[in-house]
Design an enzyme around this catalytic site. Structure first.
Site, PDB file in Angstrom:
ATOM      1  N   ARG A  96     -53.343  68.387  77.724  1.00 53.00           N
ATOM      2  CA  ARG A  96     -54.249  68.182  78.850  1.00 53.00           C
ATOM      3  C   ARG A  96     -53.627  67.429  80.026  1.00 53.00           C
ATOM      4  O   ARG A  96     -53.875  67.803  81.181  1.00 53.00           O
ATOM      5  CB  ARG A  96     -55.535  67.488  78.387  1.00 53.00           C
ATOM      6  N   GLU A 105     -74.937  73.722  75.610  1.00 53.99           N
ATOM      7  CA  GLU A 105     -73.725  73.925  74.815  1.00 53.99           C
ATOM      8  C   GLU A 105     -72.718  72.777  74.977  1.00 53.99           C
ATOM      9  O   GLU A 105     -71.618  72.965  75.493  1.00 53.99           O
ATOM     10  CB  GLU A 105     -73.054  75.239  75.220  1.00 53.99           C
ATOM     11  N   PRO A 106     -73.041  71.580  74.532  1.00 50.58           N
ATOM     12  CA  PRO A 106     -72.062  70.495  74.590  1.00 50.58           C
ATOM     13  C   PRO A 106     -70.960  70.692  73.557  1.00 50.58           C
ATOM     14  O   PRO A 106     -71.208  71.169  72.450  1.00 50.58           O
ATOM     15  CB  PRO A 106     -72.901  69.256  74.268  1.00 50.58           C
ATOM     16  N   GLY A 107     -69.749  70.335  73.912  1.00 49.51           N
ATOM     17  CA  GLY A 107     -68.640  70.373  72.964  1.00 49.51           C
ATOM     18  C   GLY A 107     -67.863  69.075  73.042  1.00 49.51           C
ATOM     19  O   GLY A 107     -67.898  68.252  72.132  1.00 49.51           O
ATOM     20  N   ARG A 108     -67.167  68.882  74.173  1.00 52.44           N
ATOM     21  CA  ARG A 108     -66.410  67.657  74.401  1.00 52.44           C
ATOM     22  C   ARG A 108     -67.273  66.416  74.200  1.00 52.44           C
ATOM     23  O   ARG A 108     -66.838  65.420  73.613  1.00 52.44           O
ATOM     24  CB  ARG A 108     -65.872  67.676  75.840  1.00 52.44           C
ATOM     25  N   CYS A 120     -38.683  68.273  75.848  1.00 48.62           N
ATOM     26  CA  CYS A 120     -37.682  68.395  76.908  1.00 48.62           C
ATOM     27  C   CYS A 120     -38.353  68.846  78.204  1.00 48.62           C
ATOM     28  O   CYS A 120     -38.072  69.924  78.744  1.00 48.62           O
ATOM     29  CB  CYS A 120     -36.590  69.376  76.485  1.00 48.62           C
ATOM     30  N   GLU A 121     -39.287  68.025  78.692  1.00 47.27           N
ATOM     31  CA  GLU A 121     -40.029  68.293  79.920  1.00 47.27           C
ATOM     32  C   GLU A 121     -40.329  66.969  80.600  1.00 47.27           C
ATOM     33  O   GLU A 121     -40.828  66.039  79.954  1.00 47.27           O
ATOM     34  CB  GLU A 121     -41.370  68.992  79.627  1.00 47.27           C
ATOM     35  N   GLY A 159     -70.587  71.074  79.527  1.00 47.24           N
ATOM     36  CA  GLY A 159     -69.731  70.463  80.531  1.00 47.24           C
ATOM     37  C   GLY A 159     -70.010  69.001  80.792  1.00 47.24           C
ATOM     38  O   GLY A 159     -69.501  68.435  81.765  1.00 47.24           O
ATOM     39  N   TYR A 202     -60.136  69.434  72.793  1.00 48.82           N
ATOM     40  CA  TYR A 202     -59.109  70.172  73.534  1.00 48.82           C
ATOM     41  C   TYR A 202     -57.695  69.656  73.324  1.00 48.82           C
ATOM     42  O   TYR A 202     -56.811  69.948  74.130  1.00 48.82           O
ATOM     43  CB  TYR A 202     -59.439  70.207  75.037  1.00 48.82           C
TER      44      TYR A 202
END
Length: 472
Positions: free
Chosen positions: A358, A314-317, A389-390, A272, A419
């Site tokens: 995101r 547990e780093p990811g980002r 179309c949003e 995190g 992500y």
């Protein structure tokens, strides 16, 4: 010409002195501009990438990933050694996982964390040793658990009492022994978006602290299960160490209590760790994170008169996020004048929420820069939007871009390594873009982009051309 000091700009967004600047914190270390003003990453220019692979295009700087992975491992190894213990670093595959990326992080001494059967198969296909894999997930199926036990996954992080019983039956049937962690909810509320916080009480992950002891007791009763330790993850995109320190303190209370019934070898404090998405973000350096978190654990153990357990993170980002840059082509620009007289320029690109969900999911903020040349116009407050179309199809909510931006220009959005590709979809039947790895002036596709044919192939109502021809 409209003033760049527009009243629509949020307080944190500053008018850049140079609208072509590349802020160090949000770009790979290799990013620069060439003599023509084009963005260059790892020796490859944005125009050449777009010409070869098309846009949208997710580019990953291999050396950036490797350097950050190695820095995490070395920092936690050093901090652990200073405090009389050891540390393991797992790459959190949910941030972005492919066989190539899995091989990169394993080469740099990391393990791999997966959270579905699909991610497990990617790691195995990459040649990751099963013993180096940790398996997460709040609803692992019996089939997923059985596959994990069969291949010899190093640890399974159990998330519920039901899962413990599933594993009991599986290990008995296979005559196997499986190491497991108990995921505990520390109750620490990280300063992050509600969807990213995973340690408050009212959410789907783990056991409340008051129930975790019973889960451990049940595991100790089962011949096929071996307690590896406790696990906790307080959320994502967190700056500072205060939340990690408090969470560790609460986990150590339980850890000390559990030692009375047997060994609790390891404490996994999750990941995190936050990174910079804009020029005002100020993430904590990796070395500081490692030193202060491990020291906090050691101090807590000393206060309780217990040995410092082996640690895991547990780093990811924080490993892959900054390595990623997405290239888009500008399709249209439009100046919208509000009743107040303020003007916002809408810059529409050929991707959007199908390749980066995101902003729509979390209100995530990003940066952007003109990538095909040097802009010569004044800074213009802009909103980069996609083709879907949003009205919520926003890629970059607030950014200053050169006033002379025109259709056909390339835009680069940094910090898209985490992500973005994993959350990509085929909304509006838009194919997902390729992922290209770059290093030392060379580029290669590591995840093939989809074609319209790929997207339509899942539609069972489409009659193949060969069938139509045969019927004629």
């Amino acid at each position: 010409m409209h003033s760049a000091a527009d009243s629509l700009a949020p307080d944190w967004l500053v008018v850049p002195e140079d609208v072509n600047d590349l802020v160090t914190a949000v770009w790979p270390a290799s990013a620069r501009r060439d003599a023509d003003g084009a963005l260059v990453i790892a020796g490859v220019s944005a125009p050449s990438l777009a010409q070869t692979f098309g846009t949208p295009l997710l580019v990953l700087d291999e050396d950036e990933v490797r350097t950050r992975a190695r820095t995490f491992r070395e920092s936690f190894d050093a901090a652990a050694a200073e405090n009389g213990t050891t540390a393991q670093v797992y790459y959190a595959g949910k941030a972005f996982l492919s066989t190539t990326v899995a091989r990169w992080v394993v080469d740099e001494g990391l393990r791999v964390d997966v959270c579905t059967g699909g991610e497990l198969e990617v790691a195995l296909a990459a040649g990751v040793a099963p013993a180096s894999i940790g398996f997460h997930g709040n609803n692992k199926s019996t089939a997923e658990l059985e596959r994990a036990v069969e291949v010899g996954v190093g640890s399974i992080i159990v998330d519920s009492a039901i899962e413990i019983e599933r594993l009991a039956a599986i290990t008995a049937r296979l005559d196997a022994t499986q190491r497991v962690f108990v995921r505990a909810i520390s109750g620490v509320h990280a300063e992050t978006h509600d969807f990213l916080a995973t340690a408050h009480e009212d959410q789907k992950f783990g056991f409340p602290l008051e129930d975790a002891a019973a889960a451990v007791a049940r595991i100790r009763e089962i011949p096929g299960l071996e307690l590896a330790g406790l696990h906790c993850h307080i959320g994502s995109q967190i700056f500072g160490v205060a939340g990690f320190r408090e969470s560790a303190s609460r986990l150590l209370e339980l850890h000390a209590e559990l030692l009375e019934g047997g060994p609790v070898p390891q404490l996994n404090l999750g990941g995190g760790f936050g990174i910079a998405y804009t020029r005002v973000d100020d993430p904590t350096p990796i070395q500081t994170l490692a030193g202060e978190i491990v020291s906090a654990v050691a101090e807590g153990c000393a206060a309780r008169g217990i040995d410092v357990p082996a640690l895991a993170f547990e780093p990811g980002r924080a490993i892959i996020g900054t390595a990623g840059v997405t290239l888009y082509e500008v399709g249209t620009t439009k100046d919208v004048v509000l009743e107040s007289g303020a003007v916002r320029r809408y810059v529409s690109v050929d991707g959007g929420m199908s390749d980066n969900a995101r902003p729509a999911l979390y209100g995530a903020q990003y940066s952007a820069r003109l990538a095909s040349r040097t802009g010569i116009g004044a800074p213009q407050l802009s909103r980069v939007v996609g083709k879907h179309c949003e009205s919520g199809d926003i890629v970059v909510d607030h950014e200053y871009l050169p006033e002379d931006l025109v259709p056909g220009d390339l835009l680069a959005v940094p910090v898209t390594g985490a992500y973005c590709a994993p959350l990509a979809s085929n909304y509006n039947h838009v194919p997902r873009p390729p992922v290209v790895a770059i290093r030392d002036g060379r580029a290669q596709v590591i995840v093939r982009g989809e074609t319209i044919a790929d997207v339509l192939a899942r539609d069972a109502g489409i009659v193949p051309a060969s069938v139509v021809t045969a019927e004629r």
